[in-house]
Each structure stands twice: as C-alpha cells, then as structure tokens.
Design an enzyme around this catalytic site. Structure first.
Site, PDB file in Angstrom:
ATOM      1  N   LYS A   1     -28.031 -11.806   2.923  1.00 43.99           N
ATOM      2  CA  LYS A   1     -29.063 -12.592   1.546  1.00 43.99           C
ATOM      3  C   LYS A   1     -29.409 -13.795   2.612  1.00 43.99           C
ATOM      4  CE  LYS A   1     -28.325 -13.913  -3.209  1.00 43.99           C
ATOM      5  NZ  LYS A   1     -27.530 -13.949  -3.764  1.00 43.99           N
TER       6      LYS A   1
ATOM      7  N   GLU B   1     -19.067  -9.771 -18.390  1.00 42.40           N
ATOM      8  CA  GLU B   1     -19.066 -10.728 -19.910  1.00 42.40           C
ATOM      9  C   GLU B   1     -18.283 -10.445 -20.338  1.00 42.40           C
ATOM     10  OE1 GLU B   1     -21.755  -9.621 -17.458  1.00 42.40           O
ATOM     11  OE2 GLU B   1     -23.419 -11.727 -17.211  1.00 42.40           O
TER      12      GLU B   1
ATOM     13  N   ARG C   1     -23.782  -9.534 -23.265  1.00 41.77           N
ATOM     14  CA  ARG C   1     -23.469  -8.222 -23.285  1.00 41.77           C
ATOM     15  C   ARG C   1     -22.100  -8.163 -23.943  1.00 41.77           C
ATOM     16  NH1 ARG C   1     -24.692  -6.401 -17.880  1.00 41.77           N
ATOM     17  NH2 ARG C   1     -26.692  -5.498 -18.177  1.00 41.77           N
TER      18      ARG C   1
HETATM   19  C1  LIG Z   1     -25.509  -9.400 -16.538  1.00 40.71           C
HETATM   20  C2  LIG Z   1     -25.786 -10.663 -16.195  1.00 40.71           C
HETATM   21  N1  LIG Z   1     -25.031 -11.441 -15.891  1.00 40.71           N
HETATM   22  C3  LIG Z   1     -25.415 -12.393 -14.432  1.00 40.71           C
HETATM   23  C4  LIG Z   1     -26.712 -12.411 -14.270  1.00 40.71           C
HETATM   24  C5  LIG Z   1     -27.333 -13.464 -13.219  1.00 40.71           C
HETATM   25  N2  LIG Z   1     -27.219 -13.222 -11.579  1.00 40.71           N
HETATM   26  C6  LIG Z   1     -28.240 -12.688 -11.219  1.00 40.71           C
HETATM   27  S1  LIG Z   1     -28.377 -12.310  -9.632  1.00 40.71           S
HETATM   28  C7  LIG Z   1     -26.972 -12.248  -9.626  1.00 40.71           C
HETATM   29  C8  LIG Z   1     -25.887 -11.651  -8.373  1.00 40.71           C
HETATM   30  C9  LIG Z   1     -26.012 -10.209  -8.560  1.00 40.71           C
HETATM   31  O1  LIG Z   1     -25.704 -10.459  -7.185  1.00 40.71           O
HETATM   32  P1  LIG Z   1     -26.012  -9.027  -6.054  1.00 40.71           P
HETATM   33  O2  LIG Z   1     -25.625  -7.955  -7.161  1.00 40.71           O
HETATM   34  O3  LIG Z   1     -24.996  -8.488  -5.361  1.00 40.71           O
HETATM   35  O4  LIG Z   1     -27.285  -9.364  -5.665  1.00 40.71           O
HETATM   36  P2  LIG Z   1     -27.954 -10.449  -4.533  1.00 40.71           P
HETATM   37  O5  LIG Z   1     -28.251 -11.957  -5.110  1.00 40.71           O
HETATM   38  O6  LIG Z   1     -26.737 -10.593  -3.725  1.00 40.71           O
HETATM   39  O7  LIG Z   1     -29.042  -9.584  -3.799  1.00 40.71           O
HETATM   40  C10 LIG Z   1     -25.752 -12.598 -10.943  1.00 40.71           C
HETATM   41  C11 LIG Z   1     -24.781 -13.325 -11.095  1.00 40.71           C
HETATM   42  C12 LIG Z   1     -27.486 -11.205 -14.660  1.00 40.71           C
HETATM   43  N3  LIG Z   1     -28.419 -11.150 -13.615  1.00 40.71           N
HETATM   44  N4  LIG Z   1     -27.709 -10.556 -15.675  1.00 40.71           N
END
Ligand SMILES: Cc1ncc(C[n+]2csc(CCOP(=O)(O)OP(=O)(O)O)c2C)c(N)n1
Ligand SMILES: CC(=O)[C@@H](O)[C@H](O)COP(=O)(O)O
Ligand SMILES: [Mg+2]
Length: 630
Positions: free
Chosen positions: A282, A369, A397
């Site tokens: 990242k 969630e 959710r």
């Molecule tokens: C249902 C939901 N919960 C929380 C989020 C907030 N959120 C956005 S990106 C993220 C982390 C995602 O991690 P990953 O899939 O590993 O992607 P990365 O940022 O590491 O590329 C979160 C928790 C969201 N977009 N959707």
C-alpha cells in the site's frame, strides 16, 4: 512533469498497442501522474499507488471493456480511470460536476459496476460471469478485492456461490486478492493471519517440498522445478479458496509485470472460477506512504509530495469525531462496562486513543458491520454496555441485526453514527442520509440528533445511560464550535427546547441545522426549537407550537421521506391538530460528490435556502397574529 507514454493513452486499446517492453515505463508514468494529481485534489492515495502495475496488466491482458473488471470498494481505481480515458478529468476528482472517487457505470463503460461500499465485487463479477454463460457470450469477469474487504461475510457468501456450478454452468470468474496486509488500519482477524502464512510460504514451501518428493527421479521433477522458477507463484494445495472450488494461484508479486502478465494470460484462458493471490504494498513507490499506510490511506486536501501531509498552520476546529473519541475514553474511565466496537474504521471513528488506553475493551472486528452489531448484542446480554461506532452509511449493512438482534431484545447498545447526512467528497455511496428514517421506525430504538459538539457529548452520555438501543447521529467534520462541557449530564429524555421565541412560524430543528434555523428565525421573527430527539419525539412541544403558530417548519440533514419531519406530522395527526407543516431535508434523489457546504446549499439546507423555502410557502407577513409560544 511530462508523461510521454501516458499522454498517448486515451483508452486501453492504446495501451494494448504498446510494445510489451514499454509497460514498465508506462506504469511509472501512471504512478507519478496519480501522485501528482492527488497531491492537488486530495483523495485516496495508498491503495491507488498499490494497484498501478495490476491495472496496467489487467487492461493489457483482458479485452476491456468487453471483459469486465469489478473493483472492490473502488477507492483504488484512479490508475484505472487514468488509463480509461479520464486522465484529463482527474483535476476534477470528487468535486461537484467532476469524476467520482469510485467507479460509476454512468461515468464510463470501463466502470462495469458501481462500488464504494466494500466486498461486493465477487458477487457482482459472478453475476456478470453467469450472465455471459446464459447469454452465450465469451467474456471474462474479474473481481479485484483487497485483503481488508475480504474480511466481510458477503465476500464469502459470493465465494461459496461462485465456486460451484449452477445447472451445469460454471462462471468464468477470476478473483484477484490484492493482499497488501493493510485495511485502513492495520488488518485484523484470523484471515489476515492465514494470508500471512500463505505469503510466508509455509504452505508454499510445504507444497513445493511435497511436490518435489513425489516427483523426484521422474522427468516431471525437472518440469516442476522450471515451472516453479518461471511462475514464482505455485499451485498451493488445500487453500481455503480451493475448498470453495476455485483454482488458486499465488502468491505472486503484484508489482512485477513479468509475473502479472504471464499469470493473467494463463488464467484468462482457463474456464471456471480462478483465484489469483497477489502481494502488493500500500503506497508503493512513494516512500512516505509506504512507511505510513494508515496516514496515507487518503489525503484530505492538497499536499506537497516532497514533504507529505503536514499539520495545517492553524489548528483545525474540533470535529464531532474527536468529541466522540474523547467522550468514549471519559465514559470508559467512568464505567467499566463500556466496550467500544468498530467495523474497521478505527481512525475515521476517532478510536485510536481509546484503543491505546483500553486495548481489552476495544474491538476492531474488520469490515464486518453485521457481525459488529450482533457481537455487541451478545456483550449486552452479559451486562456490558457496548458502543458501536459506525458510519451511518455502513450501518445500512447491519439493519437486520439492529432490528432482530438488538431492538427486539431491547438490548442497551449505543450506535454512535458518524458521517450522518451528506459527507461531501465520497458522494452518494457514503452519504448518511437515511438513518433517521430507518432507525426511528424500529420499536424500542431511540434516535438522538445533537445540534453541536457539546450536545453531542451530552447525547452520547444520555444514550449510554439509557437501558435500551439508542442511535446518536452526527455529521462529518466540525460543528458550530460549542465547546463540550466536561461534566456529562443526561438530557431530559425525549424533550426538546425552544431556543428562540418568535411569532407566526415555528421552525423545529433536528441536529446541526439548528444553527442555520436560528439565523432564519432572527430574520423572519420565527420561533426556533431545538428538538434533540426524533424518538421519543417531544410531542407536547410539537402540539404547543402547533397551537400557538400559524405554521410549522421542520429541518433535518436527513431524507425528508420518513425523516424527523414525518415524525412531527405523525404526532400532529395523532393529536388531531391541523396546521401547515413544511418539511425541509434531503431530497428523494442521490446527491453527488462535492464540497459539503455547496451541496447543502444546493439542497436548500443552508440559512438562505431554508428562508427562501419558508417565504415561498408562507410569505413574509403574518396572516393571523397569535400569542407567541409561552
Ligand atoms: C462496507 C464498508 N465498510 C467500510 C468501508 C470503509 N473502507 C474503505 S476502504 C477500507 C479498507 C479496505 O481494505 P482493503 O480491501 O485491503 O483495500 P486497501 O485499502 O488495502 O487497498 C475500508 C474499511 C467501506 N468502504 N465499505
Ligand atoms: C473508501 C472508504 O470507504 C473510506 O476510505 C472512506 O472514504 C472514508 O471516509 P472519511 O474520509 O469520511 O473517513
Ligand atoms: Mg488491503
């Protein structure tokens, strides 16, 4: 900065015409362009820098848009947007009238599925793959999902379904797990540990040794050795993904085009469900982001890439998130029953300090969630006082869990709903517009709408002390600037207050719109009430205002339909009172991304808009003079 290769790429077809040997240089240009662009507009950063090579490889190997790419969450799609004809639109990113920060079907044919909430990509890609089968179309569907998004139950619901045939049809879907060992916060849960083992090679080593011992002294042994050297990745027997029916390949280096391209070419031509595990970093290519992927998940505004994110010269105003975080720690000090739960939004929900000070009472359950709410319900059954800190939009959710597991059992769970109302840059997918409507209709549920930072602290305390389910909602960012009083006192339950006595018109304000309402009250000589509670509603105050004014106006930063204004009209009907009521709130349409102040003005919810609506409906002169509210 110049981008000789990128400036000639107006579609993936242009990219596919490039000599293979130019792709690394193109990827470097894309990375530089994205970093430069985000440094001017703000937006998501770390995840975009991490998907540069993957994006180049995908559009090089797959015949996009005929082959479908579905990006999970979609916050990592700036390289995708840059390579699919939107390079020159990046300066308008997440701004009113500009391109979205997430994939949008109405923005580009290359955005095959709208995302923003996580963990939907495998379901959608599987749907597309099955549609292709049923329609006899020879196209591929690829879901790109991060390790954080993989922690949501919905991702496993999709794997469970996609891994088996339906009526003899097996979807040609490729799931790419983009594993950078990060969510927004550091990753949590058993899946992360499992992936780490996969990456550490314990499986890989075991498989390799196992394969070699079986193949020793056979011609295949030489083949296996060469195969291993060339693909780096290895078929690793018995991974959880294979148990779901997927052909698992990986882990491979997600920044190495020499690994990505041959592996994708190989998988593209395979039938049935395929699973590619790639390892990325990242923030890749930008040291500051690589070293602090939490901080560099997103940029709130402009920054100098040479320096990185710096604290603003003038300290920003206290946000509701900070008010919540401080209250949570103070309340935890005062009451050992308090536990704080977040579904993967520790930083966004203001729980970093609470995590440091109360590690055993802090729970980041991952992007889960539904689980977060029922987990809280289980704790509440045992006498604890769980606080679920969750963005309004993400609570959507867990609606059934709120009804079925918390409200029916009347359990004391406090939902601290941050990002209530319009959120601005993230747009419609992240707007917290609906929580008043979808919570107030649940029996046993109380709904509190504090007007400012002090009321927020007191409302959280009031809700925490209540023996039943409560939601306290507050918007993204700062409020009117009312410094919270340290002492926590319970607000009179279900009671509002008249903040300004006037004539003719009474404005009933819910939440932070109290302040523009007070401005309008001054200008029109109207009464202004701070209602504080949507449920239980102060029906006595509503009746009193109805009896002593010509008309009522309700204002809320939530949807009009089913919102607080509807609660007021229901109370008037129940009391047999007829008085004109003008309900002001968010319209029955999705409000796009942009500056939140501008968006509220466009929705008529700033002082000028509220006043204009009142004058338009009721004029400025009193028709009947009535005694002012006592
Ligand atoms: C249902 C939901 N919960 C929380 C989020 C907030 N959120 C956005 S990106 C993220 C982390 C995602 O991690 P990953 O899939 O590993 O992607 P990365 O940022 O590491 O590329 C979160 C928790 C969201 N977009 N959707
Ligand atoms: C992509 C995603 O869902 C999160 O990164 C979200 O954008 C965070 O929103 P805030 O910036 O309001 O915390
Ligand atoms: Mg990740």
């Amino acid at each position: 900065m110049d981008f000789p290769l990128l400036s000639a790429i107006d579609s993936p077809a242009d990219l596919r015409r490039l000599p293979r040997g130019e792709l690394k240089k193109l990827a470097d240009e894309v990375r530089a362009y994205v970093l430069d662009s985000v440094s001017k507009t703000g937006g998501h950063l770390g995840s975009n820098l991490g998907t540069v090579e993957l994006t180049v490889a995908l559009h090089y190997v797959y015949n996009t848009p005929e082959d479908r790419l579905v990006w999970d969450v979609g916050h990592q799609t700036y390289p995708h947007k840059v390579l699919t004809g939107r390079r020159d639109r990046m300066p308008g990113l997440r701004q009113l009238g500009g391109i979205s920060g997430f994939p949008r079907r109405d923005e580009s044919v290359y955005d095959t599925f709208g995302t923003g909430h996580s963990s939907t990509s495998i379901s959608a890609a599987h749907g597309m793959a099955m549609a292709a089968k049923l329609k006899g179309e020879d196209r591929k569907a690829v879901a790109i999902i991060g390790d954080g998004s993989m922690t949501a139950g919905m991702a496993f619901e999709a794997l469970n379904n996609a891994g088996v045939a339906h009526g003899g049809l097996l979807g040609d879907v490729l799931v790419i797990l983009n594993d950078n060992d990060m969510s927004i916060s550091p990753p949590v849960g058993a899946l992360n540990k499992y992936l780490a083992r996969l990456m550490s090679g314990s499986f890989y080593t075991a498989a390799r040794e196992g394969a070699k011992s079986v193949l020793k002294n056979t011609p295949l042994y030489e083949f296996a050795r060469k195969f291993e050297e060339h693909t780096k990745g290895m078929v690793v027997p018995g991974t959880i993904f294979e148990e779901f029916g997927f052909n698992y390949v990986g882990p491979i280096d997600g920044h190495d085009l020499d690994s990505l391209i041959p592996t994708l070419e190989n998988l593209r031509d395979k039938r049935g469900p395929q699973f590619l595990h790639i390892v990325t970093k990242k923030g890749a290519g930008y040291k500051l982001a690589e070293n602090d992927p939490v901080k560099y998940h997103a940029a709130s505004g402009k920054f100098d890439p040479a320096v990185g994110f710096v604290k603003p010269a003038t300290p920003p105003k206290t946000t509701f998130t900070q008010v919540f975080g401080e209250w949570l720690c103070d309340m935890a000090e005062a009451d050992a029953r308090l536990v704080g739960i977040t579904p993967a939004m520790r930083e966004g929900s203001g729980m970093v300090e609470f995590h440091k000070r109360f590690p055993q009472r802090y729970h980041d359950v991952g992007i889960a969630e539904q689980h977060s709410v029922t987990f809280a319900a289980g704790m509440a059954c045992e006498g604890l006082k769980p606080v679920v800190a969750i963005y309004s939009t993400f609570l959507q959710r867990a609606y059934d869990q709120m009804v079925h597991d918390v409200a029916i059992q009347n359990l004391p769970v406090l939902f601290a709903l941050d990002r209530a109302g319009l959120v601005g840059a993230d747009g419609a997918t992240h707007a917290g517009n609906y929580d008043i409507a979808f919570t107030r209709c649940i029996p046993n549920m109380a709904v509190l709408t504090p007007a400012d930072e002090d009321e927020c602290r007191q409302a959280l305390y009031t809700g925490f002390m209540h023996d039943g389910p409560v939601t306290v909602r507050y918007p993204r960012g700062a409020g009117a600037g009312v410094v919270p009083v340290k002492a926590m006192t319970a607000q009179p339950w279900g009671k509002g207050e008249v903040r300004r006595h006037g004539q003719r018109i009474a404005i009933l304000a819910f939440g932070t719109l109290l302040y523009p309402a007070l401005e309008v009250g001054e200008r029109l000589g109207a009464t202004v009430a701070n209602m504080r509670f949507v449920k239980p509603l102060d029906a006595e105050l509503v009746a009193e205002l109805a009896r002593t004014h010509e008309a009522l106006v309700t204002v809320e930063d939530g949807c009009i339909m089913g919102g607080a204004g509807s609660a007021v009209t229901e109370a008037l009907n129940a009391a047999g009172l007829t008085v004109p009521v003008l309900q002001l709130g968010l319209p029955d349409e999705f409000v796009e991304h942009g500056d939140p102040v501008k968006l509220m003005s466009l929705c008529g919810l700033d002082a000028a808009g509220i006043e204009a609506s009142i004058v338009k409906r009721f004029g400025t002169k009193p028709t009947v003079v009535r005694a002012a509210a006592r």
